[in-house]
Design a protein around this motif. Structure first.
Motif, PDB file in Angstrom:
ATOM      1  N   UNK A 390       0.912  -1.285   0.071  1.00  0.00           N
ATOM      2  CA  UNK A 390      -0.066   0.073   0.007  1.00  0.00           C
ATOM      3  C   UNK A 390       0.839   1.188  -0.090  1.00  0.00           C
ATOM      4  N   UNK A 391       0.606   2.238  -0.790  1.00  0.00           N
ATOM      5  CA  UNK A 391       1.382   3.479  -0.650  1.00  0.00           C
ATOM      6  C   UNK A 391       0.861   4.472  -0.107  1.00  0.00           C
ATOM      7  N   UNK A 392      -0.146   4.442   0.975  1.00  0.00           N
ATOM      8  CA  UNK A 392      -0.575   5.596   1.833  1.00  0.00           C
ATOM      9  C   UNK A 392      -0.632   4.719   3.298  1.00  0.00           C
ATOM     10  N   UNK A 393      -0.494   5.864   4.210  1.00  0.00           N
ATOM     11  CA  UNK A 393      -0.691   5.494   5.839  1.00  0.00           C
ATOM     12  C   UNK A 393      -1.973   5.300   6.137  1.00  0.00           C
ATOM     13  N   UNK A 394      -2.220   4.720   7.361  1.00  0.00           N
ATOM     14  CA  UNK A 394      -3.296   4.310   7.611  1.00  0.00           C
ATOM     15  C   UNK A 394      -4.119   5.328   8.446  1.00  0.00           C
ATOM     16  N   UNK A 395      -3.480   6.408   9.212  1.00  0.00           N
ATOM     17  CA  UNK A 395      -4.299   7.169   9.963  1.00  0.00           C
ATOM     18  C   UNK A 395      -4.739   6.683  11.238  1.00  0.00           C
ATOM     19  N   UNK A 396      -4.644   5.537  11.561  1.00  0.00           N
ATOM     20  CA  UNK A 396      -5.310   4.912  12.853  1.00  0.00           C
ATOM     21  C   UNK A 396      -4.176   4.193  13.761  1.00  0.00           C
ATOM     22  N   UNK A 397      -2.813   4.577  13.588  1.00  0.00           N
ATOM     23  CA  UNK A 397      -1.940   4.027  14.581  1.00  0.00           C
ATOM     24  C   UNK A 397      -1.143   5.207  15.190  1.00  0.00           C
ATOM     25  N   UNK A 398      -0.330   5.196  16.401  1.00  0.00           N
ATOM     26  CA  UNK A 398       0.327   5.958  16.933  1.00  0.00           C
ATOM     27  C   UNK A 398       1.330   6.819  16.128  1.00  0.00           C
ATOM     28  N   UNK A 399       1.851   6.130  14.999  1.00  0.00           N
ATOM     29  CA  UNK A 399       2.941   6.861  14.328  1.00  0.00           C
ATOM     30  C   UNK A 399       2.256   7.876  13.233  1.00  0.00           C
ATOM     31  N   UNK A 400       1.173   7.432  12.602  1.00  0.00           N
ATOM     32  CA  UNK A 400       0.513   8.423  11.831  1.00  0.00           C
ATOM     33  C   UNK A 400      -0.272   9.388  12.582  1.00  0.00           C
ATOM     34  N   UNK A 401      -0.716   9.133  13.767  1.00  0.00           N
ATOM     35  CA  UNK A 401      -1.465  10.113  14.605  1.00  0.00           C
ATOM     36  C   UNK A 401      -0.428  11.195  15.202  1.00  0.00           C
ATOM     37  N   UNK A 402       0.926  10.807  15.329  1.00  0.00           N
ATOM     38  CA  UNK A 402       1.876  11.765  16.198  1.00  0.00           C
ATOM     39  C   UNK A 402       3.259  11.558  15.089  1.00  0.00           C
ATOM     40  N   UNK A 403       3.089  11.862  13.787  1.00  0.00           N
ATOM     41  CA  UNK A 403       4.206  11.491  12.759  1.00  0.00           C
ATOM     42  C   UNK A 403       5.551  12.159  13.086  1.00  0.00           C
ATOM     43  N   UNK A 404       6.747  11.532  12.973  1.00  0.00           N
ATOM     44  CA  UNK A 404       7.863  12.034  13.049  1.00  0.00           C
ATOM     45  C   UNK A 404       8.177  12.785  12.112  1.00  0.00           C
ATOM     46  N   UNK A 405       9.381  13.543  11.738  1.00  0.00           N
ATOM     47  CA  UNK A 405       9.775  14.435  10.548  1.00  0.00           C
ATOM     48  C   UNK A 405       9.929  13.372   9.509  1.00  0.00           C
ATOM     49  N   UNK A 406       9.449  13.860   8.453  1.00  0.00           N
ATOM     50  CA  UNK A 406       9.404  12.905   7.172  1.00  0.00           C
ATOM     51  C   UNK A 406      10.435  13.537   5.948  1.00  0.00           C
ATOM     52  N   UNK A 407      10.875  12.779   5.129  1.00  0.00           N
ATOM     53  CA  UNK A 407      11.646  13.389   3.873  1.00  0.00           C
ATOM     54  C   UNK A 407      11.367  12.488   2.786  1.00  0.00           C
ATOM     55  N   UNK A 408      11.610  13.107   1.877  1.00  0.00           N
ATOM     56  CA  UNK A 408      11.300  12.206   0.425  1.00  0.00           C
ATOM     57  C   UNK A 408      12.681  11.463   0.188  1.00  0.00           C
ATOM     58  N   UNK A 409      12.630  10.145   0.369  1.00  0.00           N
ATOM     59  CA  UNK A 409      13.732   9.309   0.313  1.00  0.00           C
ATOM     60  C   UNK A 409      13.593   8.594  -1.018  1.00  0.00           C
ATOM     61  N   UNK A 410      13.034   8.816  -2.229  1.00  0.00           N
ATOM     62  CA  UNK A 410      13.133   8.252  -3.346  1.00  0.00           C
ATOM     63  C   UNK A 410      14.412   7.834  -3.919  1.00  0.00           C
TER      64      UNK A 410
END
Length: 606
Positions: A390-410
């Motif tokens: 799946x290419x999208x986050x779920x929005x129903x876990x602790x990581x999604x609800x309190x996300x850390x800093x993200x970056x484009x790692x392509x």
């Protein structure tokens, strides 16, 4: 073999009559049709996904004969047969907790054609089947089929003899079912059982109604407070607290009792009568929480388990996924919480080193540890483990609800995939990949010629720890998979190839040494069950169900599931015809329980 003429209309009629549903879930009818045509089948569906319908319906559709269902636990057999009989379906189980004279009566009933389903353990089936020439068998169903595979998380030697079923009854279709099997285990199940060109159905492993959280060692006192808060949050529902050891179960149970929680315990150190008493109290709702080792729970179809807490780190993701799947089987919101610590890792590593499969168990433990410490969407990790991308986050876990800093790692991901490709696709693990990307001057790298490939040193701008962290995230998100059967080497997935070709992008959590060790204070999630106008009636119907269950000596969920009661509360049926439109209400239950529930609904209005 069943003629295909009007098969679907017959199947839908039986589904409504016995189960109270008006349509099949995705994939169910395709499996049913395949088995009815005489074809073998391999079915993977998550816990609560509707696996049992896939073999029970072909058994009901068969014009003659009895389906033989292989099941690993007596509690599972009793639960399944009780639910079938409650729906008006002739079914029974043979097991060691019953007098042999009664087991013989059941077998004679099957010989006489009075049963549609017979549940039995694998060892007993193999000991007796050669004497069953009088039994007309419509199909074999192998439940918890991962138990046959040495790659599976719950390997049981008793299952390995089931390959004989194809030798003894070559014309009888075999359907193997499991909720937890990675790609390697799936292939091994089909091979071990001798399935002939099986129809294979792999359902989505997503259980979006279950919220996912993990906490790094909050301490014993906070764990007890957290579990007690969950019990108060869901006062009319149930929860399971899994512990690593029997002593852990006993300690948590005592602490919860002291906190005023109706708790029971369940582990192999208790005698059979005490375990049975705990199980009964949990199933009928007398106890709200069961503290247990993993000896508890396989196949228990209690629909109103609202939460599962792991007090310690499980040994692998398959076990964890199966255990959290016992929550929210009715499709209503549920919670899964994992507590973990360094002590858990040490204990689990000791178990793995003492096992007969040290290498694979150590690697699977590492994947479980990575999940617990993850800084990417937890649901994506679970899905990718079972080869579902799946290419999208779920929005129903602790990581999604309190996300850390993200970056484009392509770009970084493309470098990693390219390095694997230029080594020949099949030969390297994480350690070697990091050394290639970092341009490490090592003898083994030079000997393999990896210092001459184009991507050698392409990742010098990042440290070893950064690359290890990012590759772990790539594995978790399904860019790579690990070939456990081939030296734990990395394999690039279809999703990874899309990233390499520039057809997909990947976002990762930025590495920081502090983030890996950060401790979050556990807090129960907000109330998950909708506060609607139907809530009061829903709670009232629970009391009606509890009274009927007590009167009949059955667990409440056998009468009706919570999802059926909620649908009842929303629809508010006025007569038997409207009552039959409620999800999960079949003809047998409508006749048996309809009048009492209709009176309760009418009285509540007044």
């Amino acid at each position: 073999m069943i003629a295909n003429e009007d098969l679907k209309s017959r199947a839908l009629g039986l589904l409504a009559r016995f189960y109270g549903y008006r349509s099949f879930r995705p994939g169910q009818y395709d499996i049913i049709e395949s088995v009815c045509s005489g074809r073998d089948a391999l079915v993977l569906m998550p816990t609560g996904g509707g696996k049992s319908i896939c073999y029970q319906m072909p058994a009901l559709l068969a014009e003659r004969g009895c389906a033989v269902v292989v099941s690993p636990l007596i509690a599972l057999m009793q639960d399944q047969t009780q639910a079938l009989v409650a729906n008006g379906i002739p079914a029974a189980a043979i097991h060691s907790n019953q007098p042999e004279s009664y087991n013989r009566q059941i077998l004679n009933a099957a010989f006489a054609g009075r049963l549609k389903m017979l549940y039995i353990s694998p060892e007993r089936l193999l000991a007796e089947i050669e004497n069953w020439s009088r039994l007309d068998i419509s199909l074999f169903a192998i439940d918890e089929a991962h138990c046959i595979s040495q790659w599976g998380h719950d390997f049981r030697p008793d299952y390995t003899g089931l390959a004989r079923l194809k030798e003894l009854r070559p014309g009888v279709p075999v359907i193997a079912l499991t909720a937890t099997a990675d790609r390697l285990t799936r292939d091994d199940i089909a091979r071990q059982l001798g399935l002939h060109q099986p129809f294979t159905y792999i359902s989505s492993f997503d259980r979006p109604n279950i919220s996912l959280r993990a906490y790094n060692n909050p301490g014993a006192r906070d764990r007890v407070r957290f579990i007690a808060a969950l019990a108060r949050k869901y006062p009319t529902d149930s929860g399971v607290a899994y512990c690593l050891s029997r002593s852990g179960v006993d300690s948590l149970h005592k602490s919860l009792l002291a906190a005023g929680v109706r708790s029971v315990r369940y582990h192999a150190g208790m005698d059979a009568a005490a375990r049975s008493e705990s199980m009964k109290a949990f199933l009928d709702g007398t106890a709200q929480v069961v503290c247990a080792t993993i000896a508890f729970g396989m196949g228990i179809d209690k629909s109103n388990i609202r939460w599962v807490v792991h007090n310690n780190l499980p040994s692998n993701i398959e076990s964890y996924y199966q255990e959290i799947g016992r929550a929210g089987r009715d499709g209503l919101p549920a919670e899964a919480v994992l507590f973990h610590s360094v002590a858990d890792i040490i204990a689990r590593r000791n178990f793995a080193q003492e096992s007969g499969r040290q290498a694979i168990n150590m690697e699977k433990l590492e994947r479980m540890r990575a999940y617990a410490e993850a800084r990417v969407c937890r649901r994506r990790i679970l899905l990718s483990y079972f080869s579902e991308s799946t290419d999208c986050d779920c929005g129903n876990c602790d990581v999604c609800l309190e996300p850390p800093e993200r970056f484009d790692a392509t770009v970084a991901t493309q470098k990693a995939i390219s390095a694997v490709a230029r080594t020949g696709w099949t030969n390297i693990g994480v350690f070697t990949l990091v050394n290639i990307l970092r341009g490490a001057d090592r003898a083994d790298i030079r000997a393999a010629g990896y210092d001459r490939i184009k991507t050698f040193g392409a990742g010098r701008d990042m440290s070893v720890r950064e690359w290890n962290d990012y590759i772990q995230q790539m594995i978790q998100l399904g860019v790579f998979e690990i070939a456990y059967d081939d030296g734990n080497h990395l394999r690039v997935t279809d999703f990874g190839m899309k990233i390499l070709r520039g057809e997909a992008h990947l976002t990762l959590s930025r590495y920081s040494a502090a983030a890996a060790n950060e401790k979050k204070k556990p807090e129960p999630a907000r109330t998950a069950v909708d506060e609607t106008a139907a809530r009061g009636l829903f709670e009232h119907l629970k009391t009606v169900r509890a009274a009927i269950a007590k009167r009949e000596g059955r667990p409440p969920y056998i009468i009706f599931s919570d999802s059926s009661l909620l649908d009842m509360a929303i629809r508010r049926p006025n007569d038997e015809f409207e009552f039959l439109s409620v999800s999960g209400v079949g003809e047998y239950k409508a006749r048996r329980y309809g009048p009492e529930f209709l009176r309760a609904i009418a009285a509540f209005h007044q």
